[in-house]
Enzyme design. Structure first.
Site, mmCIF file in Angstrom:
data_model
loop_
_atom_site.group_PDB
_atom_site.id
_atom_site.type_symbol
_atom_site.label_atom_id
_atom_site.label_comp_id
_atom_site.label_asym_id
_atom_site.label_seq_id
_atom_site.Cartn_x
_atom_site.Cartn_y
_atom_site.Cartn_z
ATOM 1 N N GLY A 69 -6.643 -4.579 3.488
ATOM 2 C CA GLY A 69 -7.013 -5.206 2.232
ATOM 3 C C GLY A 69 -7.435 -4.247 1.151
ATOM 4 O O GLY A 69 -7.806 -4.671 0.055
ATOM 5 N N GLY A 70 -7.364 -2.942 1.433
ATOM 6 C CA GLY A 70 -7.702 -1.976 0.402
ATOM 7 C C GLY A 70 -6.787 -2.088 -0.813
ATOM 8 O O GLY A 70 -7.193 -1.781 -1.931
ATOM 9 N N GLY A 71 -5.561 -2.552 -0.576
ATOM 10 C CA GLY A 71 -4.618 -2.748 -1.662
ATOM 11 C C GLY A 71 -4.677 -4.120 -2.288
ATOM 12 O O GLY A 71 -3.900 -4.424 -3.201
ATOM 13 N N GLU A 99 -0.753 -10.464 3.646
ATOM 14 C CA GLU A 99 -0.490 -9.571 4.773
ATOM 15 C C GLU A 99 -0.814 -10.240 6.099
ATOM 16 O O GLU A 99 -0.047 -10.123 7.070
ATOM 17 C CB GLU A 99 -1.309 -8.282 4.621
ATOM 18 C CG GLU A 99 -0.795 -7.362 3.527
ATOM 19 C CD GLU A 99 -1.701 -6.182 3.274
ATOM 20 O OE1 GLU A 99 -1.198 -5.161 2.758
ATOM 21 O OE2 GLU A 99 -2.914 -6.261 3.580
ATOM 22 N N GLY A 127 0.822 -1.197 0.000
ATOM 23 C CA GLY A 127 0.000 0.000 0.000
ATOM 24 C C GLY A 127 0.858 1.249 0.000
ATOM 25 O O GLY A 127 2.090 1.198 0.105
ATOM 26 N N THR A 151 1.250 3.751 2.183
ATOM 27 C CA THR A 151 2.015 4.067 3.388
ATOM 28 C C THR A 151 3.184 3.109 3.550
ATOM 29 O O THR A 151 4.297 3.518 3.899
ATOM 30 C CB THR A 151 1.108 4.025 4.627
ATOM 31 O OG1 THR A 151 -0.069 4.800 4.391
ATOM 32 C CG2 THR A 151 1.827 4.591 5.845
ATOM 33 N N ALA A 190 -2.653 0.278 7.294
ATOM 34 C CA ALA A 190 -4.002 -0.175 7.625
ATOM 35 C C ALA A 190 -4.997 0.790 7.011
ATOM 36 O O ALA A 190 -4.708 1.975 6.826
ATOM 37 C CB ALA A 190 -4.213 -0.252 9.130
#
Length: 262
Positions: free
Chosen positions: A103-105, A111, A34, A36, A91
């Site tokens: 899990g947005g990515g 993960e 992700g 970040t 996160a």
């Protein structure tokens, strides 16, 4: 390209920079996925190049593996590592007990496997990811392609008995085609608005045939490092019960960070 960072990117950068203090020479480190987490990988790469840091990284996605190699981090598989000293990841949401939605990515399965194979999990996030109750961010679940529409129907029926405010379930798309994870699976996004009992929902969802894993990380995160756009950093340690604050003076660098974006 301008080196001027937006407040959100400054927040991500200072959180990542603070989290590098948990990394020691010789460690095996899980590397998250992700925007970040990408800041973290870049910061670690700078330490490898300039400070001689020697670590082995276990990426949680093919994207992270490529970035880690690009910045000079030795990449190994989890099977090679067997167990990790530390995982640092982002996160999509975290609550006061450091329970997460991830899990947005699209990398929630790797993960979660990597995070639970670590002595410690540190989450890096901007302040906007902090919530009182999980659920505003859609909860991703990874499902196998075979019979995914039946799996989706079973998930919708299961949500009727759960303490949630919304029950809309959508298949994640990549343009006009379904999104595929690194494992060749689909992702269903559950638009729940609020999750009343995250632990119960996680257990029930994972019992549905066709569901591989869900994006609720319960009792996995040990520390969350929260960055702010003005350079402030807050570190919450759930095990020690401590909250510490510090501040970074941000020196922006064209060559290192200008290519990172959401």
């Amino acid at each position: 390209m301008s080196s001027e960072l937006s407040p959100i990117d400054k927040a991500k950068f200072v959180a990542a920079k603070q989290a590098t203090q948990y990394v020691e020479d010789g460690m095996k480190v899980g590397l998250g996925t992700g925007s970040t987490a990408a800041w973290l990988v870049k910061c670690l790469g700078e330490m490898v190049e300039n400070d001689g840091l020697k670590i082995r990284g276990v990426p949680t996605s093919s994207r992270t593996a490529e970035l880690a190699r690009d910045v000079g981090i030795e990449v190994i598989s989890l099977d090679e590592a067997k167990w990790l000293d530390l995982t640092i990841d982002g996160a999509d949401e975290f609550d006061g007990n450091l329970n997460l939605i991830k899990g947005g990515g699209g990398a929630l399965l790797q993960e979660k496997i990597v995070a639970t194979a670590s002595d410690q999990m540190v989450v890096i996030a901007d302040a906007a990811k902090s919530v009182e109750t999980l659920g505003a961010f859609p909860l991703p679940i990874e499902v196998i392609p075979f019979g995914w529409q039946t799996t989706k129907m079973l998930v919708e029926e299961t949500l009727i008995g759960m303490d949630v405010l919304g029950r809309t379930v959508s298949l994640r798309m990549n343009g006009d085609a379904p999104y595929y994870t690194d494992e060749g699976n689909h992702i269903l996004d559950l638009h729940l608005n609020r999750i009343g009992h995250a632990r119960q929902l996680s257990l029930v969802i994972n019992q549905i045939p066709g569901v591989v894993e869900n994006g609720l990380f319960i009792d996995i995160c040990d520390v969350v490092v929260i960055g702010h756009g003005d350079g402030r950093v807050e570190v919450r340690d759930i095990n020690e019960g401590t909250v510490e604050e510090s501040r970074f003076d941000i020196i922006e660098k064209d060559n290192l960070f200008a290519d990172l974006s959401d």
